[in-house]
Design a protein around this motif. Structure first.
Motif, PDB file in Angstrom:
ATOM      1  N   LEU A   1       0.880  -1.186   0.056  1.00  0.00           N
ATOM      2  CA  LEU A   1       0.127  -0.149   0.093  1.00  0.00           C
ATOM      3  C   LEU A   1       0.795   1.423   0.123  1.00  0.00           C
ATOM      4  O   LEU A   1       0.625   2.153  -0.591  1.00  0.00           O
ATOM      5  CB  LEU A   1      -0.958  -0.043   1.048  1.00  0.00           C
ATOM      6  CG  LEU A   1      -2.318  -0.593   1.222  1.00  0.00           C
ATOM      7  CD1 LEU A   1      -3.144  -0.577   2.498  1.00  0.00           C
ATOM      8  CD2 LEU A   1      -3.125   0.064   0.099  1.00  0.00           C
ATOM      9  N   GLY A   2       1.791   1.241   0.905  1.00  0.00           N
ATOM     10  CA  GLY A   2       2.727   2.371   0.874  1.00  0.00           C
ATOM     11  C   GLY A   2       3.514   2.675  -0.320  1.00  0.00           C
ATOM     12  O   GLY A   2       3.597   3.777  -1.107  1.00  0.00           O
TER      13      GLY A   2
ATOM     14  N   LEU B   1      -6.314   1.381   6.994  1.00  0.00           N
ATOM     15  CA  LEU B   1      -6.659   2.772   6.648  1.00  0.00           C
ATOM     16  C   LEU B   1      -4.934   3.859   6.818  1.00  0.00           C
ATOM     17  O   LEU B   1      -4.925   4.599   6.080  1.00  0.00           O
ATOM     18  CB  LEU B   1      -7.914   3.694   7.361  1.00  0.00           C
ATOM     19  CG  LEU B   1      -9.233   3.089   7.022  1.00  0.00           C
ATOM     20  CD1 LEU B   1     -10.369   3.549   8.045  1.00  0.00           C
ATOM     21  CD2 LEU B   1      -9.482   3.370   5.673  1.00  0.00           C
ATOM     22  N   ASP B   2      -4.572   3.578   8.147  1.00  0.00           N
ATOM     23  CA  ASP B   2      -3.406   4.164   8.531  1.00  0.00           C
ATOM     24  C   ASP B   2      -2.203   3.934   7.496  1.00  0.00           C
ATOM     25  O   ASP B   2      -1.497   4.674   7.017  1.00  0.00           O
ATOM     26  CB  ASP B   2      -3.101   3.806   9.678  1.00  0.00           C
ATOM     27  CG  ASP B   2      -3.678   4.450  10.966  1.00  0.00           C
ATOM     28  OD1 ASP B   2      -4.727   5.421  10.567  1.00  0.00           O
ATOM     29  OD2 ASP B   2      -3.727   4.071  12.246  1.00  0.00           O
ATOM     30  N   ALA B   3      -2.389   2.718   6.966  1.00  0.00           N
ATOM     31  CA  ALA B   3      -1.405   2.467   6.008  1.00  0.00           C
ATOM     32  C   ALA B   3      -1.476   2.830   4.406  1.00  0.00           C
ATOM     33  O   ALA B   3      -0.592   3.151   3.586  1.00  0.00           O
ATOM     34  CB  ALA B   3      -1.250   0.710   5.801  1.00  0.00           C
ATOM     35  N   GLY B   4      -2.878   3.559   4.349  1.00  0.00           N
ATOM     36  CA  GLY B   4      -2.781   4.332   3.251  1.00  0.00           C
ATOM     37  C   GLY B   4      -4.171   3.846   2.223  1.00  0.00           C
ATOM     38  O   GLY B   4      -4.183   4.518   1.175  1.00  0.00           O
ATOM     39  N   ALA B   5      -4.853   2.987   2.772  1.00  0.00           N
ATOM     40  CA  ALA B   5      -6.087   2.450   1.863  1.00  0.00           C
ATOM     41  C   ALA B   5      -7.271   3.654   2.037  1.00  0.00           C
ATOM     42  O   ALA B   5      -7.214   4.354   2.892  1.00  0.00           O
ATOM     43  CB  ALA B   5      -6.731   1.305   2.541  1.00  0.00           C
ATOM     44  N   ALA B   6      -7.902   3.795   0.906  1.00  0.00           N
ATOM     45  CA  ALA B   6      -9.074   4.744   0.804  1.00  0.00           C
ATOM     46  C   ALA B   6     -10.371   3.957   1.370  1.00  0.00           C
ATOM     47  O   ALA B   6     -11.345   4.897   1.944  1.00  0.00           O
ATOM     48  CB  ALA B   6      -9.410   5.070  -0.613  1.00  0.00           C
ATOM     49  N   ARG B   7     -10.401   2.821   1.235  1.00  0.00           N
ATOM     50  CA  ARG B   7     -11.746   2.180   1.912  1.00  0.00           C
ATOM     51  C   ARG B   7     -11.273   0.469   2.142  1.00  0.00           C
ATOM     52  O   ARG B   7     -10.400   0.176   1.254  1.00  0.00           O
ATOM     53  CB  ARG B   7     -12.544   1.978   0.369  1.00  0.00           C
ATOM     54  CG  ARG B   7     -13.999   1.782   0.847  1.00  0.00           C
ATOM     55  CD  ARG B   7     -15.026   1.759  -0.575  1.00  0.00           C
ATOM     56  NE  ARG B   7     -15.050   3.111  -1.128  1.00  0.00           N
ATOM     57  CZ  ARG B   7     -15.164   3.049  -2.399  1.00  0.00           C
ATOM     58  NH1 ARG B   7     -15.329   2.160  -2.936  1.00  0.00           N
ATOM     59  NH2 ARG B   7     -15.012   4.414  -2.887  1.00  0.00           N
ATOM     60  N   VAL B   8     -11.835   0.114   3.099  1.00  0.00           N
ATOM     61  CA  VAL B   8     -11.451  -1.219   3.574  1.00  0.00           C
ATOM     62  C   VAL B   8     -12.571  -2.157   3.293  1.00  0.00           C
ATOM     63  O   VAL B   8     -13.687  -1.685   3.628  1.00  0.00           O
ATOM     64  CB  VAL B   8     -11.020  -1.288   5.134  1.00  0.00           C
ATOM     65  CG1 VAL B   8     -10.815  -2.616   5.762  1.00  0.00           C
ATOM     66  CG2 VAL B   8      -9.954  -0.193   5.380  1.00  0.00           C
ATOM     67  N   VAL B   9     -12.313  -3.199   2.951  1.00  0.00           N
ATOM     68  CA  VAL B   9     -13.219  -4.469   2.412  1.00  0.00           C
ATOM     69  C   VAL B   9     -13.507  -5.189   3.523  1.00  0.00           C
ATOM     70  O   VAL B   9     -12.490  -6.152   4.015  1.00  0.00           O
ATOM     71  CB  VAL B   9     -12.944  -5.023   1.161  1.00  0.00           C
ATOM     72  CG1 VAL B   9     -13.876  -6.066   0.699  1.00  0.00           C
ATOM     73  CG2 VAL B   9     -12.820  -3.997   0.041  1.00  0.00           C
ATOM     74  N   VAL B  10     -14.603  -5.575   4.115  1.00  0.00           N
ATOM     75  CA  VAL B  10     -15.063  -6.500   4.961  1.00  0.00           C
ATOM     76  C   VAL B  10     -15.892  -7.641   4.344  1.00  0.00           C
ATOM     77  O   VAL B  10     -16.906  -7.468   3.787  1.00  0.00           O
ATOM     78  CB  VAL B  10     -15.434  -5.935   6.247  1.00  0.00           C
ATOM     79  CG1 VAL B  10     -15.719  -6.818   7.480  1.00  0.00           C
ATOM     80  CG2 VAL B  10     -14.858  -4.447   6.829  1.00  0.00           C
ATOM     81  N   GLY B  11     -15.195  -8.838   4.611  1.00  0.00           N
ATOM     82  CA  GLY B  11     -16.050  -9.893   3.860  1.00  0.00           C
ATOM     83  C   GLY B  11     -16.727 -10.846   5.089  1.00  0.00           C
ATOM     84  O   GLY B  11     -17.990 -10.647   5.253  1.00  0.00           O
TER      85      GLY B  11
END
Length: 260
Positions: A85-86, A112-122
């Protein structure tokens, strides 16, 4: 595709119609770009180049978003792609939607802190919906994507669990409506039977979901094989399309998908 009796769709007037976003997908296992057939880890195909180089290629082709999946974490827990991600953030302008192994509120915050705009939860979204619904409120609807893998069983879309060997008591419709009423903005739905099969998306399923969930951007996932399939997904109201195997195998160009 039976909708639950206890809940009704959210009125159309509350939300604007979503536009369609193209999400080129990169699934990573052991540091390599791979694709699984119908989610089966024993049916894996490896692709080149490396994940970062592929992300950079997609960015150069004009992509704005990337769908990134940590397959190691999806099976074993513990998201491992923070360094990737970085690298993506440091070398492209891509916004990244990513998941795999998200099991706790701390996992969401770390990604999110690592740079994601959106987190996918499955899978946790199926097992513990009340918990995950709280994350929509905590982090904001634009930072959470709920991913529901589904299979048609006895005329109802059901939600398999545990490697697709068990089935949730709730149907797809019931859980999707539950999340919509909790403020959901992004739903990624995969027809298991079409995943990795290049058989075309299940437009009847997506048309049903888009009608059931006005205001939720439904992402079509599984089976997209050409630009015509993307056009079909948009025609039934989808807000997004996940492009995986067809792009990796060069069946069409990302530029053409974006242009449509």
């Amino acid at each position: 595709m039976n909708a639950p009796n206890a809940a009704s769709p959210i009125p159309d007037s509350q939300f604007p119609t979503p536009s369609l976003t193209i999400y080129p997908a990169i699934d990573v296992r052991d540091g390599r770009v791979v694709r699984l057939k119908q989610g089966d880890y024993a049916q894996q195909t490896d692709y080149a180049p490396a994940p970062l180089q592929l992300a950079q290629r997609y960015a150069a082709d004009g992509a704005h978003w990337l769908h990134l999946v940590d397959l190691d974490a999806a099976r074993d827990g513990g998201y491992t792609l923070a360094p990737l991600l970085g690298g993506i953030a440091g070398s492209t302008a891509l916004k990244v939607q990513t998941g795999g192994g998200i099991r706790s509120v701390d996992d969401v915050q770390c990604v999110l802190d690592a740079g994601a705009a959106r987190v996918v939860v499955g899978s946790l979204a199926v097992r513990e919906p009340e918990t995950v619904a709280g994350w929509i409120t905590r982090f904001g609807a634009q930072h959470i994507t709920i991913a529901l893998d589904t299979r048609l069983i006895e005329d109802q879309w059901r939600l398999p669990l545990h490697g697709w060997t068990d089935v949730s008591e709730r149907t797809l419709d019931e859980l999707a409506l539950f999340y919509a009423q909790a403020g959901l903005a992004h739903l990624l739905c995969t027809d298991i039977g079409r995943d990795g099969m290049l058989a075309g998306p299940n437009t009847a399923l997506y048309q049903h979901l888009c009608a059931l969930l006005p205001g939720v951007a439904v992402q079509a996932s599984g089976g997209i094989r050409d630009v015509a399939d993307i056009v079909a997904a948009r025609a039934v109201g989808c807000g997004g399309a996940i492009l995986g195997k067809a792009l990796l195998e060069g069946r069409f160009e990302l530029k053409d998908a974006l242009a449509c």
